[in-house]
Design a protein around this motif. Structure first.
Motif, PDB file in Angstrom:
ATOM      1  N   ALA B 263       0.888  -1.129  -0.005  1.00 21.88           N
ATOM      2  CA  ALA B 263       0.004  -0.151  -0.209  1.00 21.88           C
ATOM      3  C   ALA B 263       0.905   1.399  -0.102  1.00 21.88           C
ATOM      4  O   ALA B 263       0.650   2.301  -0.465  1.00 21.88           O
ATOM      5  N   ALA B 264       2.233   1.301   0.684  1.00 18.61           N
ATOM      6  CA  ALA B 264       2.873   2.513   0.744  1.00 18.61           C
ATOM      7  C   ALA B 264       3.581   2.448  -0.513  1.00 18.61           C
ATOM      8  O   ALA B 264       3.617   3.977  -1.047  1.00 18.61           O
ATOM      9  N   GLU B 265       3.925   1.526  -1.116  1.00 22.21           N
ATOM     10  CA  GLU B 265       4.510   1.559  -2.501  1.00 22.21           C
ATOM     11  C   GLU B 265       3.567   2.228  -3.479  1.00 22.21           C
ATOM     12  O   GLU B 265       4.221   3.387  -4.284  1.00 22.21           O
ATOM     13  N   ILE B 266       2.569   2.035  -3.459  1.00 20.91           N
ATOM     14  CA  ILE B 266       1.433   2.579  -4.309  1.00 20.91           C
ATOM     15  C   ILE B 266       1.137   3.974  -4.061  1.00 20.91           C
ATOM     16  O   ILE B 266       1.244   4.882  -5.199  1.00 20.91           O
ATOM     17  N   ALA B 267       0.985   4.396  -2.623  1.00 17.51           N
ATOM     18  CA  ALA B 267       0.778   5.730  -2.138  1.00 17.51           C
ATOM     19  C   ALA B 267       2.076   6.666  -2.509  1.00 17.51           C
ATOM     20  O   ALA B 267       1.842   7.710  -3.290  1.00 17.51           O
ATOM     21  N   TYR B 268       3.248   6.053  -2.166  1.00 15.67           N
ATOM     22  CA  TYR B 268       4.404   6.837  -2.546  1.00 15.67           C
ATOM     23  C   TYR B 268       4.317   7.238  -4.044  1.00 15.67           C
ATOM     24  O   TYR B 268       4.915   8.369  -4.516  1.00 15.67           O
ATOM     25  N   LYS B 269       4.275   6.332  -4.833  1.00 16.58           N
ATOM     26  CA  LYS B 269       4.419   6.309  -6.276  1.00 16.58           C
ATOM     27  C   LYS B 269       3.378   7.457  -6.692  1.00 16.58           C
ATOM     28  O   LYS B 269       3.831   8.499  -7.356  1.00 16.58           O
ATOM     29  N   MET B 270       2.051   7.417  -6.218  1.00 18.74           N
ATOM     30  CA  MET B 270       1.155   8.310  -6.652  1.00 18.74           C
ATOM     31  C   MET B 270       1.345   9.566  -6.179  1.00 18.74           C
ATOM     32  O   MET B 270       1.191  10.617  -6.946  1.00 18.74           O
ATOM     33  N   ALA B 271       1.750   9.863  -4.890  1.00 20.62           N
ATOM     34  CA  ALA B 271       2.409  11.235  -4.787  1.00 20.62           C
ATOM     35  C   ALA B 271       3.454  11.642  -5.089  1.00 20.62           C
ATOM     36  O   ALA B 271       3.918  12.840  -4.836  1.00 20.62           O
ATOM     37  N   GLU B 272       4.228  10.812  -5.767  1.00 22.16           N
ATOM     38  CA  GLU B 272       5.514  11.225  -6.241  1.00 22.16           C
ATOM     39  C   GLU B 272       6.608  11.648  -5.107  1.00 22.16           C
ATOM     40  O   GLU B 272       6.996  12.595  -5.146  1.00 22.16           O
ATOM     41  N   VAL B 273       6.622  10.703  -4.037  1.00 18.56           N
ATOM     42  CA  VAL B 273       7.549  11.070  -2.995  1.00 18.56           C
ATOM     43  C   VAL B 273       8.456   9.921  -2.755  1.00 18.56           C
ATOM     44  O   VAL B 273       7.962   8.858  -3.047  1.00 18.56           O
ATOM     45  N   GLY B 274       9.377  10.098  -1.930  1.00 21.53           N
ATOM     46  CA  GLY B 274      10.126   8.965  -1.374  1.00 21.53           C
ATOM     47  C   GLY B 274      10.013   9.092   0.252  1.00 21.53           C
ATOM     48  O   GLY B 274       9.414  10.050   0.790  1.00 21.53           O
ATOM     49  N   VAL B 275      10.043   7.768   0.833  1.00 19.51           N
ATOM     50  CA  VAL B 275      10.145   7.732   2.009  1.00 19.51           C
ATOM     51  C   VAL B 275      10.692   8.864   2.860  1.00 19.51           C
ATOM     52  O   VAL B 275      10.387   9.372   3.887  1.00 19.51           O
ATOM     53  N   ARG B 276      12.021   9.255   2.497  1.00 19.86           N
ATOM     54  CA  ARG B 276      12.670  10.391   3.146  1.00 19.86           C
ATOM     55  C   ARG B 276      12.061  11.768   3.168  1.00 19.86           C
ATOM     56  O   ARG B 276      12.344  12.580   3.932  1.00 19.86           O
ATOM     57  N   ASP B 277      10.772  11.918   2.115  1.00 19.00           N
ATOM     58  CA  ASP B 277      10.057  12.987   2.218  1.00 19.00           C
ATOM     59  C   ASP B 277       9.194  13.117   3.205  1.00 19.00           C
ATOM     60  O   ASP B 277       8.380  14.143   3.352  1.00 19.00           O
ATOM     61  N   ILE B 278       8.768  12.030   3.809  1.00 19.20           N
ATOM     62  CA  ILE B 278       7.692  11.969   5.002  1.00 19.20           C
ATOM     63  C   ILE B 278       8.260  12.752   5.940  1.00 19.20           C
ATOM     64  O   ILE B 278       9.160  12.383   6.648  1.00 19.20           O
ATOM     65  N   ASP B 279       7.357  13.688   6.615  1.00 17.44           N
ATOM     66  CA  ASP B 279       7.740  14.681   7.570  1.00 17.44           C
ATOM     67  C   ASP B 279       7.327  13.908   9.071  1.00 17.44           C
ATOM     68  O   ASP B 279       7.808  14.010  10.098  1.00 17.44           O
ATOM     69  N   LEU B 280       6.008  13.302   8.748  1.00 19.40           N
ATOM     70  CA  LEU B 280       5.323  12.844   9.927  1.00 19.40           C
ATOM     71  C   LEU B 280       4.498  11.547   9.548  1.00 19.40           C
ATOM     72  O   LEU B 280       3.918  11.541   8.446  1.00 19.40           O
ATOM     73  N   ALA B 281       4.212  10.749  10.527  1.00 20.26           N
ATOM     74  CA  ALA B 281       3.425   9.469  10.083  1.00 20.26           C
ATOM     75  C   ALA B 281       2.610   9.145  11.205  1.00 20.26           C
ATOM     76  O   ALA B 281       2.965   9.139  12.526  1.00 20.26           O
TER      77      ALA B 281
END
Lengths: 130, 387, 348
Positions: B263-281
Motif C-alpha cells: 500500500a505504501a509503495e502505491i501511495a508513494y508512487k502516486m504522490a511522487e515522494v520517497g520515504v525520506r520526504d515524509i515529515d510525520l506519520a
C-alpha cells in the motif's frame, strides 16, 4: 458458531483434511477451494495431513475469550506442518513456560468449545509437544 | 482524474463517552468538520462512513441511513464501508475516489465506533471477528493473541525486546498528553508497561490500544474548488490500498505486514515522494509491536530495526521521523471505525501548523497508515500541504 | 467362535493427583487411605478432555496397531458412564474421527464399569456371525466422584479400545471364549440429571464386586475346563488396588499373575477403561502362547469374563502405538485447586 457451520467442517477439524492442487501440488490447510497460484487451471482435491509439525511462533493467552476461560492460561501457536501449510492451534498438555519456537508438535483430538451448558460440544485438533 | 483536497476536519473527544450516543458522536465530529471547512452543510454531495461493527456494539446495522437522517443530509447518498479497523481509512479512500472521478464535489469521509455500550469482554469478542472466525478465533486465538504471535517471532528473528515494545507505548502516551481529544492524558514509564498484567505474552495490558468511543470526520473537495474555500490547502497526494490473507498463519512472514509495504509503495508512487520526504506519520499502533512493524514496512528503517529506531527516539516529536504525534491508537484511543479518519485529522492539523504543543516544525508531507485485522487490509494515504 | 483381537490402544490423560493432595483438603489420613485402597495417585483429565476425546485417542492407537483400513470397521461401541451427551452418541464422534464413517453401525453402551467389555462381546457376536469384518469396542470414562466422597481418591480418567476380527494370522490374540454373570444388584448408581454417583458403601464389596467377578471367572473356567495355573496373566476390574488382588487370591491366582495388569495404584479407577487398559498393559508385554483371563465388573451388576490366547502377531504390532507404560510414565502432578479447575468444579 451454529451447528451447521461447525458440522460441515468436521472432516477438516477432526482429521486435518486440507486440499491439494493437482496442478502445482501445493497443499492447503485450512482448505482452500481455489488455488491462488493456478486459479482456474488449479485442480483442488481433499488431502489428509499427517498432523506433525513445528512451532513457528506462540503466545500464552491470559485473557481468554468467552468459552475459553476455563483453559486460561493456554498456549496458542502457529504451527508449520511437515507437508508445508501453517495453521493456528492451541498447544495443550503443557505449562505456559514450556513451549519454544522450533519445538516439534503432534496433533491430538480435544474439546474445543461448547455452546453454553446445553448446546453442542465442538471437538477438533489441538497439538501437544512431541 | 481530479486532484482532491481536504477542506475541513473534526473529531469528538476520544474515550469512554458514557453520556454520548452513537448518533450524537457522529453529529459532533461532522459539525466540527463543517465548521472547520466553513461551508454550508447543504453543499454536501455524498458521504462515506467507516464503521467496523455497529451490529455487534450497538445492535444497529444500516447506519449510513441513520447518519444521513440525523445529520439532515437526506437525500444525499451515504455509504457504509467496512474493513475491520481499517474501515475509516477505506471510507476516506472511497471519498477520495468519488471526488477524483468527478461524480461528486463535496464529499464527507467519516468514521465512527461506539464500543462502550457493551462489556469489555463483548467488545473484545466483537474485535476478534476481524480475524478468521473458522480457523483463528474458533480455535481460541484472540486479537491481541494474533499480534502477540507476530511480536514473539519479531523478538526471535531480530532480538526486539519487551523494553523496545514498551517504549512505543511510553512515547505515544507522552504525545497524547498534548492532544486534548486523546483518551489518555497521562505519562507512563517503561516500568509501568513491563509491570502491567499479561494479556497474551509477550504483550501486556499497556502494549494494547484501549476500547474507545469516538468519531472523526474529513470533508473533501476537488482541489480547484478547495482553493476558493480554504486558506491552507491540504492535498491528498497519494492513496494506496492492499489486501492480504485474512489469517496470519497463511503468510510467508510473521514479522511484518506485506500489505503495508504494498500500500505504501502505491501511495508513494502516486504522490511522487520517497520515504525520506515524509515529515510525520500516523501509523496503526493497535499494539506496540504494530508500530514497530509499521515503521519498518513503511521504509523508515530496515526490517528488524524498528525497535532500535524507537529506542533511539527517532520516532518521537523532534526525532527524524515523528510517528503518532496524536498519541496514536495507544494514547489517543482506538474507536476502530473512526481511527483511519482520525489519523487524517491529525495529519491535516499538523500540515496546517495547528497541532499546538505536539506540532512537528515545518511539516509539509504526512502519511497515514490504517490496518484492518492482522493485516488483511492496509490503506496508506500521503497528504501534502499545497501552495 | 474363532474371533480374535486385531488391534488395541489406550489413552490416559497427562495429569495426576496424589492421594495426599485430596486427603489434605478433607483432613483425612493419606497413609491410611493409600494402604486401604492400595493407590498412590489417579489420572485427571485436562480441561479440554472428556470421554469422547479419550475414546478417540484410544481408538486411533488401536487402528494404528491393527494396521487396517478403518473403512473396514463395521461396528463401534463406546462403553462409558460419563458420555459427554445424555442423548447423542459418543460412538459417532469416534467413528468420524477414525474415518470409519459412513458404512457402519455405532452405539453407546452403559453398564457402569463393564460397558466396554460388553462392547467386545457384541463385536465378537457380529464378527463371528459374519455380519461385519471388524468391530471396535471402547471403554472410556472421566469418572465422577463427589468432592469428599471416598470415590474422589479413585475416580479417574482413561480408556481402552479393542478391534475384534476373525481369528487368524493377522490377530495378535485369540478370544477363546467369554462368559457373563449378571444380576440386579443396586450397589452403585447415578440417577438421571445427577452429577455424582451414589453407592452402598461396604455393600459394593461382597454381594456386588466379589460375587460377580468370582462367579464369572468360575463360570468361564468351568466352561473351558481351565484352571488358574493355565493362565500366564489375569486382569480383574480394579476399583482400587486391593479388590483385584483379593479376588485373584480367592480364585487361586498368584500376585505375579495379576500385577502386570493392575494399574489402579498409579492411575486410579478408570471405570469402563479399567479392565481394558489392564488387558492392554498385559498385551504390551505378553509372549505368543500366553493365556490371559480378563474379568470386568459393572455395578448394577454384572461381570464379563474372557479367555485370551496371545498369538504370534503380537510381536509385529506391539510397537505401532504408544504402550500403557508410556502413558503412565508421562505425567504432571497437579494440586487440588488445579484439579477442581480442570474438572470444572468451580462455579462462575
Amino acid at each position: 458458531m451454529g451447528v451447521p457451520r461447525f458440522w460441515r467442517e468436521i472432516p477438516n477439524r477432526y482429521n486435518l483434511i486440507g486440499t491439494r492442487c493437482g496442478t502445482c501440488n501445493k497443499i492447503f490447510f485450512p482448505p482452500r477451494y481455489i488455488c491462488p497460484s493456478c486459479r482456474r487451471t488449479g485442480k483442488l482435491e481433499p488431502y489428509k495431513l499427517g498432523g506433525k509439525g513445528k512451532i513457528v511462533s506462540y503466545t500464552v493467552t491470559y485473557v481468554a475469550p468467552n468459552g475459553f476461560e476455563d483453559q486460561a492460561p493456554y498456549v496458542m501457536a502457529i504451527i508449520e506442518l511437515d507437508e508445508g501449510p501453517k495453521l493456528t492451534a492451541q498447544v495443550t498438555d503443557c505449562s505456559p513456560g514450556q513451549v519454544r519456537i522450533g519445538d516439534r508438535v503432534e496433533m491430538v483430538f480435544r474439546r474445543m468449545g461448547q455452546e453454553g451448558e446445553d448446546g453442542p460440544i465442538y471437538y477438533g485438533y489441538k497439538f501437544r509437544l512431541a | 482524474m481530479r486532484k482532491v483536497a481536504v477542506i475541513g476536519v473534526g473529531l469528538t473527544k476520544f474515550g469512554e463517552l458514557w453520556d454520548v450516543s452513537f448518533r450524537r458522536m457522529m453529529l459532533e465530529a461532522g459539525g466540527r468538520a463543517i465548521e472547520d471547512a466553513g461551508i454550508d452543510g447543504g453543499r454536501i454531495d455524498a458521504m462515506y462512513v467507516g464503521n467496523m461493527s455497529a451490529g455487534q456494539f450497538i445492535r444497529q446495522e444500516h447506519i449510513a441511513s441513520l447518519i444521513a437522517d440525523h445529520a439532515g443530509l437526506i437525500p444525499v447518498p451515504c455509504t457504509r464501508v467496512e474493513a475491520a479497523c481499517a474501515s475509516g481509512g477505506l471510507a476516506f479512500r472511497q471519498a477520495v475516489i468519488a471526488v477524483a472521478s468527478g461524480i461528486h464535489d463535496i464529499v464527507v469521509a467519516a468514521g465512527i465506533e461506539k464500543m462502550t455500550d457493551v462489556l469489555a469482554e463483548q467488545a473484545t469478542e466483537a474485535l476478534a471477528t476481524a480475524a478468521d472466525q473458522e480457523w483463528e478465533a474458533y480455535v481460541g486465538a484472540t486479537f491481541p493473541g494474533v499480534y502477540a504471535l507476530m511480536a514473539r517471532r519479531h523478538m526471535y528473528e531480530f532480538g526486539t525486546t519487551e523494553e523496545q515494545l514498551a517504549r512505543v507505548a511510553v512515547k505515544n502516551h507522552h504525545n497524547a498528553c498534548f492532544n486534548p481529544c486523546a483518551q489518555y492524558q497521562t505519562e507512563i514509564t517503561v516500568e509501568d508497561v513491563l509491570n502491567s498484567s499479561p494479556v497474551c505474552s509477550p504483550l501486556r495490558l499497556l502494549d494494547c490500544s484501549p476500547i474507545t468511543d469516538g468519531a472523526a470526520c474529513a470533508i473533501l473537495a476537488p482541489a480547484d474548488l478547495a482553493r476558493k474555500i480554504t486558506d491552507t490547502q491540504i492535498l491528498v497526494a497519494g492513496v494506496g490500498q492492499a489486501s492480504d490473507t485474512i489469517s496470519l498463519h497463511d503468510r510467508q512472514t510473521l514479522t511484518g505486514l506485506p500489505a503495508t509495504t504494498k500500500a505504501a509503495e502505491i501511495a508513494y508512487k502516486m504522490a511522487e515522494v520517497g520515504v525520506r520526504d515524509i515529515d510525520l506519520a500516523e501509523v496503526h499502533d493497535c499494539f506496540t509491536i504494530s508500530e514497530i512493524m509499521a515503521i519498518e514496512d513503511l521504509g523508515f528503517c530496515k526490517k528488524g530495526e524498528g525497535g532500535k529506531l524507537t529506542e533511539q527516539g527517532e520516532t518521537a516529536i523532534g526525532g527524524s521521523i515523528p510517528v503518532n504525534t496524536s498519541g496514536g491508537l495507544k494514547g489517543k484511543g482506538h474507536p476502530v471505525g473512526a481511527t483511519g479518519v482520525a489519523q487524517v485529522v491529525e495529519v491535516v492539523q499538523q500540515l496546517r501548523g495547528e497541532a499546538g504543543k505536539r506540532q512537528v516544525d515545518g511539516a509539509e508531507i504526512g502519511l497515514t497508515h490504517n490496518v484492518g485485522g492482522s493485516g488483511g487490509t492496509v490503506v496508506v494515504h500521503v497528504l501534502r500541504r499545497g501552495g | 467362535m474363532e474371533v480374535g483381537i486385531v488391534g488395541y490402544g489406550v489413552y490416559i490423560p497427562l495429569y495426576r493427583i496424589k492421594v495426599e493432595e485430596i486427603a489434605k483438603v478433607w483432613g483425612a489420613d493419606a497413609e491410611r487411605i493409600k494402604r486401604g485402597l492400595f493407590l498412590e495417585e489417579k489420572s485427571v483429565p485436562g480441561p479440554d478432555e472428556d470421554t469422547a476425546t479419550i475414546a478417540v485417542e484410544a481408538a486411533r492407537n488401536a487402528v494404528k496397531r491393527a494396521g487396517i483400513n478403518p473403512q473396514d470397521i463395521g461396528a463401534i461401541y463406546v462403553g462409558s458412564e460419563s458420555h459427554p451427551y445424555a442423548v447423542k452418541p459418543t460412538a459417532t464422534i469416534v467413528a468420524e474421527a477414525i474415518e470409519a464413517t459412513p458404512d457402519l453401525t455405532a452405539a453407546d453402551y452403559e453398564f457402569a464399569c463393564k460397558a466396554g467389555t460388553a462392547g467386545i462381546q457384541t463385536c465378537m457376536g457380529m464378527v463371528g456371525a459374519g455380519m461385519i469384518k471388524y468391530g471396535m469396542a471402547i471403554g472410556a470414562d472421566t469418572a465422577q466422584g463427589a468432592p469428599g466422597d471416598p470415590l474422589e481418591y479413585t475416580a479417574s480418567a482413561g480408556g481402552g479400545a479393542v478391534i475384534v476380527g476373525k481369528d487368524g494370522s493377522q490377530c495378535l490374540a485369540a478370544i477363546e471364549d467369554t462368559y457373563s454373570y449378571t444380576t440386579d444388584t443396586p450397589d452403585f448408581w447415578r440417577r438421571e440429571m445427577r452429577p455424582y454417583p451414589k453407592h452402598g458403601g461396604r455393600f459394593t464389596g461382597k454381594p456386588a464386586y466379589f460375587k460377580h467377578v468370582l462367579s464369572a471367572a468360575h463360570g468361564l473356567l468351568r466352561k473351558l475346563q481351565l484352571a488358574p495355573q493355565d493362565f500366564t496373566y489375569a486382569v480383574f476390574h480394579q476399583p482400587n488396588g486391593k479388590f483385584p488382588l483379593q479376588a485373584g487370591k480367592e480364585l487361586g491366582f498368584t500376585k505375579e499373575q495379576i500385577m502386570s495388569g493392575l494399574l489402579t495404584p498409579k492411575i486410579g479407577n478408570t471405570y469402563s477403561g479399567a479392565s481394558m487398559i489392564g488387558l492392554a498393559a498385559i498385551l504390551d508385554q505378553a509372549k505368543p502362547g500366553d493365556r490371559i483371563l480378563v474379568v470386568s465388573f459393572g455395578s448394577g451388576a454384572g461381570s464379563d469374563a474372557f479367555s485370551i490366547l496371545v498369538r504370534d502377531g503380537i510381536e509385529a504390532k506391539r510397537d505401532a502405538a504408544p504402550m500403557v507404560a508410556d502413558y503412565i510414565n508421562l505425567k504432571i502432578n497437579v494440586d487440588y485447586a488445579t484439579y477442581t479447575k480442570f474438572r470444572q468444579l468451580l462455579v462462575r
